[in-house]
Design a protein around this motif. Structure first.
Motif, short mmCIF file in Angstrom:
data_model
loop_
_atom_site.label_atom_id
_atom_site.label_comp_id
_atom_site.label_asym_id
_atom_site.label_seq_id
_atom_site.Cartn_x
_atom_site.Cartn_y
_atom_site.Cartn_z
N LEU A 25 0.72 -0.78 -0.04
CA LEU A 25 0.00 -0.25 -0.15
C LEU A 25 0.84 1.91 0.23
O LEU A 25 0.60 2.51 -0.48
CB LEU A 25 -1.28 -0.22 1.36
N GLU A 26 1.98 0.81 0.89
CA GLU A 26 2.07 2.47 0.93
C GLU A 26 3.62 2.31 0.34
O GLU A 26 4.07 3.40 -0.91
CB GLU A 26 3.77 2.42 2.36
N ASP A 27 3.92 1.07 -1.13
CA ASP A 27 4.50 1.84 -2.04
C ASP A 27 3.55 2.53 -3.06
O ASP A 27 4.40 3.33 -4.12
CB ASP A 27 5.11 -0.52 -3.09
N LYS A 28 2.31 1.82 -2.93
CA LYS A 28 1.63 2.89 -4.46
C LYS A 28 1.22 4.05 -4.24
O LYS A 28 1.12 4.66 -5.49
CB LYS A 28 0.38 1.47 -4.18
N LEU A 29 1.34 3.95 -2.88
CA LEU A 29 0.77 5.80 -2.90
C LEU A 29 2.14 6.21 -3.18
O LEU A 29 1.86 7.63 -3.46
CB LEU A 29 0.81 5.83 -1.25
N GLY A 30 3.25 6.17 -2.51
CA GLY A 30 4.95 6.54 -3.05
C GLY A 30 4.71 6.45 -4.68
O GLY A 30 4.90 8.03 -6.04
N ILE A 31 4.63 5.55 -5.46
CA ILE A 31 4.72 5.65 -6.52
C ILE A 31 3.03 7.35 -6.66
O ILE A 31 3.64 7.65 -8.44
CB ILE A 31 4.78 4.54 -7.18
N VAL A 32 2.25 6.81 -7.15
CA VAL A 32 1.09 8.05 -7.30
C VAL A 32 1.81 9.51 -7.45
O VAL A 32 1.36 10.58 -7.33
CB VAL A 32 -0.12 7.76 -6.38
N ASP A 33 2.00 9.37 -5.69
CA ASP A 33 3.14 10.83 -6.00
C ASP A 33 3.67 10.79 -6.95
O ASP A 33 3.89 12.40 -7.26
CB ASP A 33 4.05 10.80 -4.44
N GLN A 34 5.03 10.67 -7.29
CA GLN A 34 5.92 10.46 -7.73
C GLN A 34 5.53 10.79 -9.22
O GLN A 34 6.01 11.73 -9.95
CB GLN A 34 6.72 9.39 -7.82
N LEU A 35 4.59 9.41 -9.55
CA LEU A 35 3.87 10.09 -11.11
C LEU A 35 3.32 11.43 -10.88
O LEU A 35 3.29 12.36 -12.36
CB LEU A 35 3.44 9.17 -11.87
N ASP A 36 2.69 11.77 -10.10
CA ASP A 36 1.79 13.04 -10.16
C ASP A 36 2.52 14.36 -10.23
O ASP A 36 2.75 15.28 -11.44
CB ASP A 36 1.11 13.36 -8.72
N LYS A 37 3.84 14.47 -9.73
CA LYS A 37 4.70 15.23 -9.81
C LYS A 37 6.29 15.99 -10.98
O LYS A 37 6.13 16.35 -11.70
CB LYS A 37 6.35 14.95 -8.59
N LEU A 38 5.89 13.92 -11.32
CA LEU A 38 6.60 13.93 -13.47
C LEU A 38 5.30 14.51 -14.38
O LEU A 38 5.90 15.22 -14.72
CB LEU A 38 6.76 12.71 -12.95
N GLY A 39 3.98 14.40 -13.55
CA GLY A 39 3.06 15.31 -14.49
C GLY A 39 2.38 14.01 -15.19
O GLY A 39 1.85 14.61 -16.16
N ILE A 40 2.24 12.90 -15.26
CA ILE A 40 1.46 11.86 -15.77
C ILE A 40 0.01 12.16 -15.76
O ILE A 40 -0.74 13.26 -15.07
CB ILE A 40 1.78 10.68 -14.81
N ASP A 41 -0.23 12.16 -16.67
CA ASP A 41 -2.21 12.45 -16.50
C ASP A 41 -3.54 11.49 -16.13
O ASP A 41 -3.74 12.10 -15.08
CB ASP A 41 -2.75 12.46 -18.16
N TYR A 42 -3.37 10.39 -16.30
CA TYR A 42 -3.71 9.67 -15.33
C TYR A 42 -3.15 8.31 -15.10
O TYR A 42 -2.54 7.65 -15.98
CB TYR A 42 -4.54 8.60 -17.12
N ILE A 43 -3.27 7.49 -13.73
CA ILE A 43 -2.53 6.47 -13.25
C ILE A 43 -3.65 5.58 -12.55
O ILE A 43 -4.78 5.83 -11.75
CB ILE A 43 -2.14 6.64 -11.93
N GLU A 44 -3.45 4.48 -13.61
CA GLU A 44 -4.42 3.21 -13.52
C GLU A 44 -3.76 2.35 -11.58
O GLU A 44 -3.13 1.95 -11.95
CB GLU A 44 -4.66 1.90 -14.64
N CYS A 45 -4.95 2.34 -11.06
CA CYS A 45 -4.89 2.20 -9.28
C CYS A 45 -5.22 0.86 -9.29
O CYS A 45 -4.84 -0.26 -8.09
CB CYS A 45 -5.03 3.22 -8.45
N GLY A 46 -5.73 -0.08 -9.92
CA GLY A 46 -6.32 -1.50 -9.75
C GLY A 46 -7.39 -1.49 -10.02
O GLY A 46 -8.56 -1.02 -10.04
N TRP A 47 -7.97 -3.29 -10.08
CA TRP A 47 -9.64 -3.22 -10.02
C TRP A 47 -9.89 -3.29 -8.65
O TRP A 47 -9.76 -4.20 -7.50
CB TRP A 47 -9.21 -4.93 -10.00
N PRO A 48 -10.86 -2.46 -8.06
CA PRO A 48 -11.50 -1.90 -6.98
C PRO A 48 -12.29 -3.33 -6.80
O PRO A 48 -12.54 -3.85 -5.37
CB PRO A 48 -12.23 -1.34 -6.76
#
Ligand code: ZN
Length: 529
Positions: A25-48
């Protein structure tokens, strides 16, 4: 004005399918944060709908502040036996709170009849109904992932077209053409998209896999033919041979094709790529285009000489643009320019005609004849330069070391022999009395490392901060059998600053080679203090 392409990352969903990757979970939060800072438009986070862990993640991420990135939930069209409003998968997608939803559906007749085992017409109904359900229930953007689209189109173009038209009719915002098995050639992608453009009004996206090594080419070709959304993963992670690599796609779009890409943020690309490989616990590929550690590494003297005069001679772009660095490898081709360049890189100023440079070149050649290699051993190289300049300091005086390796009785529970290693070191540090230390370890090198630390930490407490993180052995002249020389490369990290350095040792005795690399590693660190 530069053209816009929407960048869609699926590292956390498709990327996580790769053998050996397991994001917490922590890894995923960290990756979303980094890709947000990078400027990626969309991030697919899994199957709810697929597991409670993903469902929980969507709840968490909803309340995390984001600058730009949109969170995407992934799922499938409704199950054939469910009414659309009763389909738990679709309900969970709506409840996920994601900014956008991607659902995949069958566009290859073979899959509809064989995998779903439903009539072809019924498949079209469930695509349209599922998309329209999501739109009606407040999902602002719905992307339809046309699974196996290219294979389906090659088999039965009419049906594949009908399937994506059903998604269009349902209100999909983008149709993403997926090369799910990764077997399509780039010219096929080009000609199929050209045909589609005549039939559809809706924008297209592209999602490719690298089974034929074509993932990047297929993505680029789709963009050339008008696709506006590109899906991929960081470092190309993904099942089998991986997905299209965003670290290759983005700089190509931006630097070679004039798309907006990440703008100035692209300077973060190299460090983001390496951050994600750390989190994924995968070694970062040296020769990855643009972001690899060796992507701008020069080895031959001729190249180095030319690059120093004008980098365009052997570099297609300036490495700084993507936050990477030019590197000069010290090799047996080392001439004056390599040594000077490397010294400058290490922050050491040398006059090109000085005695120190002459001495350094002699030392490099001499060491290399013995089997040393300084690529990956910047720490040892810096010590060599210091020797040449007469500024090398000695922090301790080793009298001797002794090592005992013992094989004990077989451990019945583990069906293997129990091995113990014990190292004894005698040395003088500063003005101390002779130090005499014994230490045990998991193996001989570990025992030596432990004994060295135990001896030195009372005098140099900062050594507590450094750890041996990698250890490699290479046999040099294998013809001599067990008398072969070995080269040991050790990588050490300062756990406080995360700074890393490599050191090298060569000997006919693997313990001696390891010891030498360990000593260099500590001496390099102490020079910095
Ligand atoms: Zn995929």
């Amino acid at each position: 004005m530069s053209k816009k392409i929407f960048l869609y990352d699926t590292t956390l969903r498709d990327g996580a399918q790769m053998k050996g990757i397991n994001f917490s979970l922590e890894d995923k939060l960290g990756i979303v944060d980094q890709l947000d800072k990078l400027g990626i438009d969309y991030i697919e986070c899994g199957w709810p709908s697929s597991n409670p862990k993903d469902e929980h993640f969507f709840k968490l991420i909803k309340n995390v502040r984001k600058n730009h990135i949109k969170i995407v939930a992934f799922g499938s069209t409704r199950h054939a036996k469910n009414k659309v409003e009763e389909d738990i998968n679709l309900i969970k997608l709506v409840e996920s709170g994601a900014d956008a939803v991607t659902i995949f559906g069958k566009t290859w007749d073979l899959h509809a009849t064989k995998a779903l085992q439903i009539p072809l017409e019924e498949n079209l109904v469930l695509i349209e109904e599922s998309v329209s359900y999501l739109k009606k229930n407040g999902i602002k953007e719905v992307f339809f992932d046309a699974e196996h689209f290219f294979d389906g189109y090659k088999d039965n173009p009419e049906y594949s077209l009908k399937a994506i038209k059903a998604a269009e009719k349902g209100g999909a915002d983008v149709i993403v053409l997926a090369d799910t098995n990764g077997g399509t050639m780039y010219y096929e992608v080009g000609s199929i998209i050209e045909k589609l453009a005549k039939e559809l009004k809706i924008p297209l996206g592209i999602h490719t896999h690298n089974d034929t090594g074509m993932a990047l080419a297929n993505t680029i070709e789709a963009v050339r033919k008008g696709a506006i959304q590109v899906q991929g993963t960081m470092n190309g992670y993904g099942e089998r041979t991986g997905n299209a690599n965003l670290c290759e796609i983005i700089p190509n779009l931006q630097f070679k094709m004039g798309y907006e890409g990440l703008g100035n943020n692209i300077k973060r690309l190299t460090k983001t790529s390496r951050y994600i490989s750390e989190i994924a616990n995968m070694s970062h590929s040296e020769n990855m285009p643009y972001v690899g550690n060796g992507a701008f590494a020069h080895k031959s003297g001729v190249h180095v000489n030319a690059v120093m005069k004008d980098p365009r001679t052997y570099e297609h772009i300036d490495p700084e643009l993507i936050g990477n660095r030019r590197k000069v490898l010290i090799s047996d081709l080392a001439g004056r320019s390599n040594v000077l360049f490397k010294a400058e890189e290490l922050g050491i100023k040398l006059d090109k005609d000085s005695e120190a440079v002459k001495k350094a070149i002699e030392l490099v050649k001499d060491y290399e004849n013995q089997g040393y290699e300084f690529e990956g051993a910047d720490g040892s190289f810096e010590l060599l330069l210091k020797s040449a300049m007469g500024t090398r300091k000695y922090f301790f005086d080793l009298e001797n070391f002794r090592l005992i390796v013992e094989r004990n009785k077989k451990d019945i529970t583990k069906s293997c022999y129990r091995m113990t290693s014990e190292a004894t070191i005698k040395m003088v540090v500063k003005d101390s009395e002779k130090i005499h230390i014994v230490s045990e370890g998991d193996g001989p090198v570990n025992a030596l490392d432990a004994a060295l630390r135990k001896s030195l930490i009372p005098h140099y407490p900062l050594i507590e901060n450094i750890r041996l993180i990698d250890y490699k052995v290479r046999v040099l002249n294998s013809k001599s059998g067990t008398a072969s020389k070995v080269r040991v490369l050790v990588e050490t990290m300062n756990i406080k600053t995360k700074e890393k350095w490599g050191t090298v040792g060569v000997s006919e005795n693997i313990i001696e080679a390891s010891f030498e690399a360990l000593i260099d590693s500590i001496e390099y660190y102490l020079h910095k203090k």
